[in-house]
Design an enzyme around this catalytic site. Sequence first.
Site, PDB file in Angstrom:
ATOM      1  N   LYS A   1       0.826  -1.213   0.000  1.00 21.91           N
ATOM      2  CA  LYS A   1       0.000   0.000   0.000  1.00 21.91           C
ATOM      3  C   LYS A   1       0.856   1.257   0.000  1.00 21.91           C
ATOM      4  O   LYS A   1       0.584   2.197  -0.716  1.00 21.91           O
ATOM      5  CB  LYS A   1      -0.862   0.140   1.276  1.00 21.91           C
ATOM      6  CG  LYS A   1      -1.696  -1.006   1.668  1.00 21.91           C
ATOM      7  CD  LYS A   1      -2.560  -0.627   2.873  1.00 21.91           C
ATOM      8  CE  LYS A   1      -1.820  -0.522   4.186  1.00 21.91           C
ATOM      9  NZ  LYS A   1      -1.258  -1.768   4.696  1.00 21.91           N
TER      10      LYS A   1
ATOM     11  N   ARG B   1      11.713  -6.756   4.231  1.00 23.22           N
ATOM     12  CA  ARG B   1      11.487  -5.310   4.272  1.00 23.22           C
ATOM     13  C   ARG B   1      12.515  -4.615   5.177  1.00 23.22           C
ATOM     14  O   ARG B   1      12.892  -5.134   6.220  1.00 23.22           O
ATOM     15  CB  ARG B   1      10.078  -5.043   4.798  1.00 23.22           C
ATOM     16  CG  ARG B   1       9.676  -3.609   4.629  1.00 23.22           C
ATOM     17  CD  ARG B   1       8.229  -3.482   4.422  1.00 23.22           C
ATOM     18  NE  ARG B   1       7.487  -3.628   5.658  1.00 23.22           N
ATOM     19  CZ  ARG B   1       6.195  -3.306   5.756  1.00 23.22           C
ATOM     20  NH1 ARG B   1       5.542  -2.846   4.711  1.00 23.22           N
ATOM     21  NH2 ARG B   1       5.568  -3.457   6.896  1.00 23.22           N
TER      22      ARG B   1
ATOM     23  N   ARG C   1      12.127  -3.393  10.886  1.00 22.07           N
ATOM     24  CA  ARG C   1      11.231  -2.853  11.905  1.00 22.07           C
ATOM     25  C   ARG C   1      10.948  -3.919  12.946  1.00 22.07           C
ATOM     26  O   ARG C   1      10.819  -5.080  12.619  1.00 22.07           O
ATOM     27  CB  ARG C   1       9.903  -2.452  11.245  1.00 22.07           C
ATOM     28  CG  ARG C   1       9.904  -1.063  10.703  1.00 22.07           C
ATOM     29  CD  ARG C   1       8.778  -0.820   9.750  1.00 22.07           C
ATOM     30  NE  ARG C   1       7.470  -1.273  10.202  1.00 22.07           N
ATOM     31  CZ  ARG C   1       6.346  -1.066   9.515  1.00 22.07           C
ATOM     32  NH1 ARG C   1       6.390  -0.400   8.380  1.00 22.07           N
ATOM     33  NH2 ARG C   1       5.206  -1.493   9.956  1.00 22.07           N
TER      34      ARG C   1
ATOM     35  N   ARG D   1      -8.283   1.659   9.720  1.00 22.73           N
ATOM     36  CA  ARG D   1      -7.943   0.248   9.887  1.00 22.73           C
ATOM     37  C   ARG D   1      -9.014  -0.480  10.679  1.00 22.73           C
ATOM     38  O   ARG D   1      -8.910  -1.677  10.889  1.00 22.73           O
ATOM     39  CB  ARG D   1      -6.622   0.149  10.639  1.00 22.73           C
ATOM     40  CG  ARG D   1      -5.475  -0.383   9.772  1.00 22.73           C
ATOM     41  CD  ARG D   1      -4.269  -0.395  10.647  1.00 22.73           C
ATOM     42  NE  ARG D   1      -3.157  -1.127  10.200  1.00 22.73           N
ATOM     43  CZ  ARG D   1      -2.078  -0.584   9.651  1.00 22.73           C
ATOM     44  NH1 ARG D   1      -2.054   0.686   9.346  1.00 22.73           N
ATOM     45  NH2 ARG D   1      -1.040  -1.329   9.394  1.00 22.73           N
TER      46      ARG D   1
ATOM     47  N   ARG E   1       0.166  -9.462  13.287  1.00 20.14           N
ATOM     48  CA  ARG E   1      -0.386  -8.339  12.504  1.00 20.14           C
ATOM     49  C   ARG E   1      -1.361  -8.844  11.452  1.00 20.14           C
ATOM     50  O   ARG E   1      -2.377  -8.212  11.176  1.00 20.14           O
ATOM     51  CB  ARG E   1       0.745  -7.553  11.822  1.00 20.14           C
ATOM     52  CG  ARG E   1       1.596  -6.795  12.820  1.00 20.14           C
ATOM     53  CD  ARG E   1       2.788  -6.166  12.150  1.00 20.14           C
ATOM     54  NE  ARG E   1       2.426  -5.019  11.330  1.00 20.14           N
ATOM     55  CZ  ARG E   1       3.220  -4.480  10.435  1.00 20.14           C
ATOM     56  NH1 ARG E   1       4.411  -4.981  10.213  1.00 20.14           N
ATOM     57  NH2 ARG E   1       2.824  -3.435   9.753  1.00 20.14           N
TER      58      ARG E   1
HETATM   59  P1  AMP Z   1       1.920   0.374   9.112  1.00 24.58           P
HETATM   60  O1  AMP Z   1       3.224   1.032   8.886  1.00 24.58           O
HETATM   61  O2  AMP Z   1       0.784   1.056   8.409  1.00 24.58           O
HETATM   62  O3  AMP Z   1       1.962  -1.113   8.822  1.00 24.58           O
HETATM   63  O4  AMP Z   1       1.577   0.527  10.686  1.00 24.58           O
HETATM   64  C1  AMP Z   1       2.454   0.000  11.679  1.00 24.58           C
HETATM   65  C2  AMP Z   1       1.705  -0.176  12.985  1.00 24.58           C
HETATM   66  O5  AMP Z   1       1.197   1.100  13.419  1.00 24.58           O
HETATM   67  C3  AMP Z   1       0.474  -1.082  12.922  1.00 24.58           C
HETATM   68  O6  AMP Z   1       0.791  -2.455  13.056  1.00 24.58           O
HETATM   69  C4  AMP Z   1      -0.329  -0.559  14.099  1.00 24.58           C
HETATM   70  O7  AMP Z   1       0.195  -1.013  15.329  1.00 24.58           O
HETATM   71  C5  AMP Z   1      -0.069   0.941  14.036  1.00 24.58           C
HETATM   72  N1  AMP Z   1      -1.082   1.637  13.178  1.00 24.58           N
HETATM   73  C6  AMP Z   1      -0.876   2.285  11.997  1.00 24.58           C
HETATM   74  N2  AMP Z   1      -2.013   2.801  11.518  1.00 24.58           N
HETATM   75  C7  AMP Z   1      -2.981   2.475  12.416  1.00 24.58           C
HETATM   76  C8  AMP Z   1      -4.377   2.684  12.478  1.00 24.58           C
HETATM   77  N3  AMP Z   1      -5.040   3.358  11.512  1.00 24.58           N
HETATM   78  N4  AMP Z   1      -5.050   2.203  13.559  1.00 24.58           N
HETATM   79  C9  AMP Z   1      -4.417   1.542  14.550  1.00 24.58           C
HETATM   80  N5  AMP Z   1      -3.100   1.280  14.546  1.00 24.58           N
HETATM   81  C10 AMP Z   1      -2.376   1.739  13.497  1.00 24.58           C
END
Ligand code: AMP
Length: 215
Positions: free
Chosen positions: A13, A123, A157, A88, A168
Amino acid sequence: MNIIFLGAPGAGKGTQADNVSTELNIPSISTGVMLREAVADKTVMGLKAKEYMDKGALVPDDVVISIIKERLVKPDCKNGFILDGFPRTVPQAEYLEKSGVVIDLVIDIDVPDEKIIERMSGRRVCPDCGASYHVVYKPSKKGDMCDKCGKGKLIVRNDDKPEVVLSRLQTYHEQTKPLKDFYAKKGILKTVIGQEEVADTTNLTFEVIKNFKNS
Ligand code: AMP
Protein backbone atom coordinates in the site's frame (compact mmCIF):
# COMPACT_ATOMS: atom_id res chain seq x y z
CA MET A 1 -9.42 13.43 -5.12
CA ASN A 2 -9.42 11.60 -1.77
CA ILE A 3 -8.19 8.01 -1.92
CA ILE A 4 -7.81 5.27 0.69
CA PHE A 5 -5.46 2.33 0.24
CA LEU A 6 -6.53 -0.86 2.01
CA GLY A 7 -4.64 -4.13 2.22
CA ALA A 8 -2.75 -6.36 4.61
CA PRO A 9 0.45 -5.05 6.19
CA GLY A 10 3.19 -5.58 3.61
CA ALA A 11 0.79 -5.73 0.65
CA GLY A 12 2.53 -2.72 -0.89
CA LYS A 13 0.00 0.00 0.00
CA GLY A 14 2.73 2.43 1.00
CA THR A 15 4.62 2.03 -2.27
CA GLN A 16 1.48 2.49 -4.35
CA ALA A 17 0.33 5.41 -2.21
CA ASP A 18 3.68 7.14 -2.80
CA ASN A 19 3.50 6.54 -6.57
CA VAL A 20 -0.01 7.96 -6.78
CA SER A 21 1.00 10.86 -4.55
CA THR A 22 3.76 11.84 -6.99
CA GLU A 23 1.53 11.40 -10.03
CA LEU A 24 -1.47 13.35 -8.68
CA ASN A 25 0.59 15.78 -6.62
CA ILE A 26 -1.39 15.21 -3.42
CA PRO A 27 0.08 14.10 -0.07
CA SER A 28 0.31 10.46 0.96
CA ILE A 29 -0.52 10.20 4.65
CA SER A 30 0.56 7.13 6.58
CA THR A 31 -0.52 6.75 10.20
CA GLY A 32 2.19 4.07 10.56
CA VAL A 33 4.90 6.58 9.56
CA MET A 34 3.47 9.24 11.89
CA LEU A 35 3.27 6.78 14.78
CA ARG A 36 6.86 5.62 14.22
CA GLU A 37 7.98 9.28 14.25
CA ALA A 38 6.19 9.74 17.59
CA VAL A 39 7.88 6.57 18.91
CA ALA A 40 11.31 7.83 17.75
CA ASP A 41 10.65 11.24 19.35
CA LYS A 42 9.60 9.44 22.58
CA THR A 43 6.49 11.59 22.93
CA VAL A 44 3.89 10.46 25.52
CA MET A 45 1.65 9.31 22.68
CA GLY A 46 4.58 7.55 20.97
CA LEU A 47 5.49 5.62 24.10
CA LYS A 48 1.89 4.51 24.53
CA ALA A 49 1.60 3.53 20.84
CA LYS A 50 4.86 1.52 20.94
CA GLU A 51 3.38 -1.00 23.39
CA TYR A 52 0.73 -1.93 20.83
CA MET A 53 2.93 -1.70 17.73
CA ASP A 54 5.62 -4.00 19.14
CA LYS A 55 2.99 -6.69 19.68
CA GLY A 56 1.47 -6.34 16.21
CA ALA A 57 -1.74 -4.95 17.70
CA LEU A 58 -3.60 -1.85 16.58
CA VAL A 59 -3.08 1.42 18.43
CA PRO A 60 -6.39 2.52 20.06
CA ASP A 61 -8.80 4.32 17.74
CA ASP A 62 -8.87 7.56 19.78
CA VAL A 63 -5.06 7.94 19.43
CA VAL A 64 -4.92 7.44 15.64
CA ILE A 65 -8.05 9.48 15.08
CA SER A 66 -6.51 12.45 16.90
CA ILE A 67 -3.38 12.15 14.72
CA ILE A 68 -5.35 12.01 11.47
CA LYS A 69 -7.67 14.82 12.57
CA GLU A 70 -4.70 17.20 12.98
CA ARG A 71 -3.13 16.06 9.71
CA LEU A 72 -6.15 16.41 7.43
CA VAL A 73 -6.65 20.10 8.27
CA LYS A 74 -3.18 21.01 6.96
CA PRO A 75 -3.24 23.17 3.80
CA ASP A 76 -1.58 20.54 1.58
CA CYS A 77 -4.72 18.36 1.90
CA LYS A 78 -7.05 20.90 0.35
CA ASN A 79 -6.75 19.48 -3.20
CA GLY A 80 -6.96 15.88 -2.05
CA PHE A 81 -4.98 13.26 -0.16
CA ILE A 82 -4.16 9.60 -0.01
CA LEU A 83 -4.59 7.62 3.20
CA ASP A 84 -2.22 4.69 3.69
CA GLY A 85 -3.02 2.58 6.76
CA PHE A 86 -6.01 4.62 7.92
CA PRO A 87 -8.78 3.68 8.50
CA ARG A 88 -7.94 0.25 9.89
CA THR A 89 -11.13 -0.37 11.86
CA VAL A 90 -14.79 0.28 11.14
CA PRO A 91 -14.98 2.95 13.93
CA GLN A 92 -12.10 4.82 12.22
CA ALA A 93 -13.98 4.73 8.90
CA GLU A 94 -17.13 5.93 10.68
CA TYR A 95 -15.12 8.78 12.17
CA LEU A 96 -14.14 9.97 8.66
CA GLU A 97 -17.74 9.77 7.54
CA LYS A 98 -19.08 11.62 10.60
CA SER A 99 -16.56 14.40 10.20
CA GLY A 100 -17.70 14.96 6.62
CA VAL A 101 -14.53 13.72 4.91
CA VAL A 102 -15.61 12.56 1.45
CA ILE A 103 -13.76 9.51 0.13
CA ASP A 104 -13.87 9.13 -3.65
CA LEU A 105 -12.10 5.83 -4.14
CA VAL A 106 -10.87 2.95 -1.98
CA ILE A 107 -8.20 0.72 -3.54
CA ASP A 108 -7.64 -2.66 -1.91
CA ILE A 109 -4.28 -4.22 -2.73
CA ASP A 110 -4.94 -7.93 -2.48
CA VAL A 111 -2.00 -10.22 -1.66
CA PRO A 112 -2.20 -13.74 -0.13
CA ASP A 113 -0.84 -14.24 3.42
CA GLU A 114 2.03 -16.55 2.31
CA LYS A 115 3.31 -13.84 -0.03
CA ILE A 116 2.98 -11.21 2.71
CA ILE A 117 5.14 -13.26 5.08
CA GLU A 118 7.82 -13.69 2.39
CA ARG A 119 7.77 -9.98 1.59
CA MET A 120 7.89 -8.71 5.15
CA SER A 121 10.95 -10.77 6.00
CA GLY A 122 12.83 -8.73 3.36
CA ARG A 123 11.49 -5.31 4.27
CA ARG A 124 13.91 -2.66 5.53
CA VAL A 125 13.22 0.88 6.71
CA CYS A 126 15.28 4.00 7.26
CA PRO A 127 15.20 4.98 10.96
CA ASP A 128 15.92 8.61 10.00
CA CYS A 129 13.36 9.44 7.28
CA GLY A 130 11.00 6.43 7.35
CA ALA A 131 11.59 5.42 3.70
CA SER A 132 10.75 1.77 3.07
CA TYR A 133 12.69 -0.76 0.96
CA HIS A 134 12.78 -4.48 0.19
CA VAL A 135 16.01 -6.42 -0.22
CA VAL A 136 14.69 -8.11 -3.40
CA TYR A 137 11.76 -6.07 -4.75
CA LYS A 138 12.83 -2.52 -3.92
CA PRO A 139 16.46 -2.38 -2.82
CA SER A 140 18.18 0.86 -1.85
CA LYS A 141 20.72 1.92 -4.49
CA LYS A 142 23.13 2.51 -1.59
CA GLY A 143 23.08 -1.04 -0.17
CA ASP A 144 22.16 -0.92 3.50
CA MET A 145 22.08 2.89 3.57
CA CYS A 146 18.98 4.93 2.70
CA ASP A 147 19.16 6.39 -0.81
CA LYS A 148 16.31 8.83 -0.10
CA CYS A 149 17.90 10.81 2.74
CA GLY A 150 21.43 9.37 2.42
CA LYS A 151 21.81 9.35 6.24
CA GLY A 152 20.09 6.33 7.78
CA LYS A 153 21.38 2.75 8.01
CA LEU A 154 18.46 0.53 7.04
CA ILE A 155 16.93 -1.69 9.74
CA VAL A 156 14.23 -4.36 10.16
CA ARG A 157 11.23 -2.85 11.90
CA ASN A 158 10.46 -4.46 15.27
CA ASP A 159 7.01 -5.27 13.99
CA ASP A 160 8.36 -6.97 10.83
CA LYS A 161 9.87 -9.75 12.96
CA PRO A 162 8.23 -13.10 12.04
CA GLU A 163 6.21 -13.66 15.25
CA VAL A 164 4.86 -10.09 15.11
CA VAL A 165 4.02 -10.41 11.40
CA LEU A 166 1.73 -13.37 12.15
CA SER A 167 -0.01 -11.38 14.84
CA ARG A 168 -0.39 -8.34 12.50
CA LEU A 169 -1.95 -10.56 9.85
CA GLN A 170 -4.41 -11.93 12.39
CA THR A 171 -5.26 -8.37 13.45
CA TYR A 172 -5.76 -7.46 9.79
CA HIS A 173 -8.16 -10.36 9.17
CA GLU A 174 -10.18 -9.62 12.29
CA GLN A 175 -10.31 -5.83 12.32
CA THR A 176 -9.33 -4.35 8.96
CA LYS A 177 -10.85 -6.76 6.44
CA PRO A 178 -14.42 -5.78 7.48
CA LEU A 179 -13.63 -2.36 5.97
CA LYS A 180 -13.80 -3.94 2.53
CA ASP A 181 -17.51 -4.62 3.08
CA PHE A 182 -17.99 -1.16 4.56
CA TYR A 183 -16.68 0.52 1.38
CA ALA A 184 -18.02 -2.10 -1.05
CA LYS A 185 -21.53 -1.26 0.18
CA LYS A 186 -20.87 2.36 -0.74
CA GLY A 187 -19.81 1.27 -4.24
CA ILE A 188 -16.36 2.89 -4.05
CA LEU A 189 -14.17 -0.18 -3.48
CA LYS A 190 -11.84 -1.39 -6.25
CA THR A 191 -9.50 -4.34 -5.89
CA VAL A 192 -6.01 -4.51 -7.39
CA ILE A 193 -4.39 -7.95 -7.29
CA GLY A 194 -0.82 -7.40 -6.06
CA GLN A 195 1.61 -8.59 -8.74
CA GLU A 196 5.08 -10.13 -8.52
CA GLU A 197 6.59 -6.95 -10.02
CA VAL A 198 5.86 -3.67 -8.23
CA ALA A 199 5.65 -1.86 -11.61
CA ASP A 200 2.82 -4.17 -12.71
CA THR A 201 0.84 -3.42 -9.54
CA THR A 202 1.49 0.27 -10.16
CA ASN A 203 0.09 0.00 -13.71
CA LEU A 204 -3.05 -1.73 -12.43
CA THR A 205 -3.45 0.93 -9.71
CA PHE A 206 -3.18 3.78 -12.23
CA GLU A 207 -5.70 2.02 -14.45
CA VAL A 208 -8.22 1.96 -11.58
CA ILE A 209 -7.67 5.69 -11.00
CA LYS A 210 -7.97 6.47 -14.72
CA ASN A 211 -11.23 4.51 -14.96
CA PHE A 212 -12.57 6.34 -11.92
CA LYS A 213 -11.72 9.72 -13.45
CA ASN A 214 -13.37 8.75 -16.75
CA SER A 215 -16.51 7.40 -15.07
P1 AMP B 1 1.92 0.37 9.11
O1 AMP B 1 3.22 1.03 8.89
O2 AMP B 1 0.78 1.06 8.41
O3 AMP B 1 1.96 -1.11 8.82
O4 AMP B 1 1.58 0.53 10.69
C1 AMP B 1 2.45 0.00 11.68
C2 AMP B 1 1.70 -0.18 12.98
O5 AMP B 1 1.20 1.10 13.42
C3 AMP B 1 0.47 -1.08 12.92
O6 AMP B 1 0.79 -2.45 13.06
C4 AMP B 1 -0.33 -0.56 14.10
O7 AMP B 1 0.19 -1.01 15.33
C5 AMP B 1 -0.07 0.94 14.04
N1 AMP B 1 -1.08 1.64 13.18
C6 AMP B 1 -0.88 2.29 12.00
N2 AMP B 1 -2.01 2.80 11.52
C7 AMP B 1 -2.98 2.47 12.42
C8 AMP B 1 -4.38 2.68 12.48
N3 AMP B 1 -5.04 3.36 11.51
N4 AMP B 1 -5.05 2.20 13.56
C9 AMP B 1 -4.42 1.54 14.55
N5 AMP B 1 -3.10 1.28 14.55
C10 AMP B 1 -2.38 1.74 13.50
